[in-house]
Scaffold this active site. Structure first.
Site, PDB file in Angstrom:
ATOM      1  N   ASP A  13       0.815  -1.220   0.000  1.00 51.73           N
ATOM      2  CA  ASP A  13       0.000   0.000   0.000  1.00 51.73           C
ATOM      3  C   ASP A  13       0.844   1.263   0.000  1.00 51.73           C
ATOM      4  OD1 ASP A  13      -2.321  -1.642   0.239  1.00 51.73           O
ATOM      5  OD2 ASP A  13      -1.911  -1.804   2.382  1.00 51.73           O
ATOM      6  N   LYS A  16       1.909   2.077  -5.064  1.00 55.58           N
ATOM      7  CA  LYS A  16       2.528   1.507  -6.277  1.00 55.58           C
ATOM      8  C   LYS A  16       1.661   1.724  -7.500  1.00 55.58           C
ATOM      9  CE  LYS A  16       2.980  -2.592  -4.525  1.00 55.58           C
ATOM     10  NZ  LYS A  16       2.730  -2.334  -3.110  1.00 55.58           N
ATOM     11  N   HIS A  41      -5.209  -2.145  -6.535  1.00 55.88           N
ATOM     12  CA  HIS A  41      -4.908  -0.726  -6.646  1.00 55.88           C
ATOM     13  C   HIS A  41      -6.002   0.004  -7.396  1.00 55.88           C
ATOM     14  CE1 HIS A  41      -2.199  -2.776  -9.598  1.00 55.88           C
ATOM     15  NE2 HIS A  41      -2.992  -2.113 -10.395  1.00 55.88           N
ATOM     16  N   GLN A 226       2.188  -6.095  -2.939  1.00 53.64           N
ATOM     17  CA  GLN A 226       2.541  -6.068  -1.516  1.00 53.64           C
ATOM     18  C   GLN A 226       3.871  -5.314  -1.303  1.00 53.64           C
ATOM     19  OE1 GLN A 226       1.656  -9.624  -2.640  1.00 53.64           O
ATOM     20  NE2 GLN A 226      -0.421  -8.894  -2.408  1.00 53.64           N
ATOM     21  N   LYS A 333       2.961  10.130  -1.308  1.00 55.47           N
ATOM     22  CA  LYS A 333       2.104  10.711  -0.259  1.00 55.47           C
ATOM     23  C   LYS A 333       2.822  11.732   0.617  1.00 55.47           C
ATOM     24  CE  LYS A 333      -1.791   7.770   0.114  1.00 55.47           C
ATOM     25  NZ  LYS A 333      -2.670   7.007   0.973  1.00 55.47           N
TER      26      LYS A 333
HETATM   27  P1  IMP Z   1      -2.576 -12.906   2.396  1.00 57.82           P
HETATM   28  O1  IMP Z   1      -1.653 -12.385   1.365  1.00 57.82           O
HETATM   29  O2  IMP Z   1      -4.028 -12.728   2.060  1.00 57.82           O
HETATM   30  O3  IMP Z   1      -2.264 -14.327   2.798  1.00 57.82           O
HETATM   31  O4  IMP Z   1      -2.380 -12.022   3.743  1.00 57.82           O
HETATM   32  C1  IMP Z   1      -1.170 -12.076   4.488  1.00 57.82           C
HETATM   33  C2  IMP Z   1      -0.799 -10.706   5.027  1.00 57.82           C
HETATM   34  O5  IMP Z   1      -0.413  -9.861   3.945  1.00 57.82           O
HETATM   35  C3  IMP Z   1      -1.932  -9.970   5.749  1.00 57.82           C
HETATM   36  O6  IMP Z   1      -1.374  -9.200   6.800  1.00 57.82           O
HETATM   37  C4  IMP Z   1      -2.470  -9.032   4.675  1.00 57.82           C
HETATM   38  O7  IMP Z   1      -3.095  -7.901   5.244  1.00 57.82           O
HETATM   39  C5  IMP Z   1      -1.193  -8.663   3.947  1.00 57.82           C
HETATM   40  N1  IMP Z   1      -1.434  -8.277   2.546  1.00 57.82           N
HETATM   41  C6  IMP Z   1      -1.708  -9.072   1.499  1.00 57.82           C
HETATM   42  N2  IMP Z   1      -1.846  -8.368   0.370  1.00 57.82           N
HETATM   43  C7  IMP Z   1      -1.633  -7.079   0.703  1.00 57.82           C
HETATM   44  C8  IMP Z   1      -1.603  -5.864  -0.053  1.00 57.82           C
HETATM   45  O8  IMP Z   1      -1.790  -5.820  -1.268  1.00 57.82           O
HETATM   46  N3  IMP Z   1      -1.331  -4.740   0.657  1.00 57.82           N
HETATM   47  C9  IMP Z   1      -1.074  -4.747   1.986  1.00 57.82           C
HETATM   48  N4  IMP Z   1      -1.091  -5.863   2.723  1.00 57.82           N
HETATM   49  C10 IMP Z   1      -1.361  -7.012   2.083  1.00 57.82           C
END
Ligand code: IMP
Length: 432
Positions: A13, A16, A41, A226, A333
């Site tokens: 976040d 990107k 996004h 991510q 930001k």
């Molecule tokens: P998962 O990827 O759904 O397995 O989540 C694992 C961790 O990664 C959690 O803390 C999510 O909030 C975080 N996460 C997954 N995708 C994103 C993203 O695109 N942005 C921010 N955090 C993410």
């Protein structure tokens, strides 16, 4: 020609989407290489808002080719709904515009059920706070060598065999371990065969296509999802996602040779946020944190969850510079910090009288890290109209200069607002 990787330097976040959108302008190909529809996004083009989770936003440009690499996990229903949404908006997606790697793994309905069930079964303090999209269980099956790849659904007998094995195992887990209802082999088979019919012309060899593009002198942009601290190897494990989010995976996750990467741009938000559970040393629990959350509109694009907010963390930024080989920073930001009396930056951590300049390996120690801050005066002016570094107040320039010193990395781009034009481009990474 130049090939550029974009990665997040924090916990995702970082903004990107906007930087990818801007740099897509200079690229011929845009490639996703990891993650799935846990990412998201938001883009606003000609007054219409688009939220993409899987398809690279490059699809909005008519003459760009988008690729979904082998390192991505694909939920076909989500992919098809994004394709439909684009078609309805008058931007039809065709195989000339999008290739899906035959080696990308598919998220199956049981992955989503298992993601939810395993999170619910965890005690407080051990929950990861996943997005619930089935990401972890899908990557788990890939590593266990029982996953189903995009190419597999084009061969009905192979797909049936793999699905049967998986359903037997997953139903055992769902019913015995989690006390849930079993899932139907026939329903999933029928749904995925329907998906296969539509997706067949899009499924191909991304590695071969990228190699051809490279040899033809095309510009390729690799779009990470991510952030570095969510990397499954190098992040705050186990509070991470299940893929490698760092730049090395741009190669592994698409089938592109590392010697052909020219630049790695790290997206660094001017403060820090995190969604989901897990350690966050510079997190703010006071009104400053709340103000950043409100001013920055810090809500997750995928789950709508409030993002946790904190000060900039130079230890995190330096981890990212080292792990990704970052050649330039895109600082986003910056405008959100306008009006803060003073700005803090974590420059190291302390725990039990011991100093840390890098993340410790032990997650319990990481959870107890106390940041050591440096403080600088903030600026009060609205900076959203700045289009040149010299348009920024001296205190904002000092903040940027200090980030460059702490990370020993130059700034490529500064973002002072959500709009495309609210940007100061200092160096174009596609120009050598
Ligand atoms: P998962 O990827 O759904 O397995 O989540 C694992 C961790 O990664 C959690 O803390 C999510 O909030 C975080 N996460 C997954 N995708 C994103 C993203 O695109 N942005 C921010 N955090 C993410």
């Amino acid at each position: 020609m130049a090939n550029v990787v974009i990665v997040g330097t924090q916990w995702g976040d970082e903004g990107k989407g906007k930087v990818v959108d801007l740099l897509t302008n200079y690229a011929d190909y845009v490639v996703r290489f990891q993650g799935g529809n846990n990412a998201g996004h938001t883009l606003v083009v000609e007054g219409k808002q688009y939220i993409f989770h899987l398809i690279p936003s490059g699809i909005l440009y008519e003459n760009k080719k988008c690729m979904i690499g082998n390192g991505v996990v694909i939920d076909p229903a989500i992919l098809l709904s994004e394709m439909n949404e684009l078609t309805e908006a008058g931007l039809p997606v065709s195989p000339e515009r999008l290739t899906i790697s035959q080696n990308a793994h598919l998220i199956m309905p049981y992955h989503k059920l298992l993601d939810g069930a395993s999170e619910s079964a965890k005690k407080d303090g051990t929950k990861i706070g996943t997005t619930g999209r089935g990401i972890g269980p899908c990557y788990g099956d890939k590593i266990l060598r029982s996953g189903i790849k995009a190419g597999d659904i084009l061969d009905e007998s192979l797909f049936r065999e793999k699905l049967r094995e998986n359903i037997d195992e997953k139903n055992f887990l769902l019913t015995t371990k989690y006390g849930a209802k079993p899932i139907s082999f026939d329903e999933i088979l029928a749904a995925y065969l329907d998906h296969a019919e539509i997706l067949a012309p899009y499924i191909g060899n991304v590695s071969v296509e990228l190699d051809r593009a490279r040899k033809a002198g095309k510009h390729i942009l690799f779009e990470g999802a991510q952030g570095t601290q969510l990397d499954v190897d190098h992040g705050t494990y186990p509070f991470v996602t299940s893929s490698n989010t760092i730049s090395g995976n741009a190669c592994t996750g698409s089938g592109f040779g590392p010697s052909h990467i020219d630049q790695v741009i790290g997206i660094l938000k001017a403060y820090t946020t995190r969604v989901g559970e897990g350690p966050f040393p510079s997190e703010l629990f006071d009104e400053t944190g709340e103000a950043l959350q409100k001013k920055g509109g810090e809500f997750g694009a995928t789950t709508g969850r409030k993002r946790r907010c904190g000060w900039l963390d130079a230890v995190v930024a330096n981890e990212a510079v080292r792990l990704n080989g970052i050649t330039g920073l895109a600082i986003t930001k910056l405008d959100v910090l306008s009006g803060e009396k003073s700005l803090k930056t974590a420059v190291s951590y302390e725990v039990d009288g011991k100093r840390y300049e890098a993340m410790p390996g032990n997650i319990r120690t990481t959870a107890r890290l106390k940041p050591v801050y440096e403080e600088m005066p903030g600026w009060q002016e609205d900076i959203s109209k700045a289009r040149n570094i010299d348009d920024l107040p001296a205190k904002a320039r000092d903040y940027i200069k200090r980030i460059e010193e702490l990370t020993e990395t130059p700034t490529t781009l500064l973002s002072v607002g959500p709009g495309r034009e609210e940007t100061i481009l200092l160096r174009n990474p596609f120009e050598k």
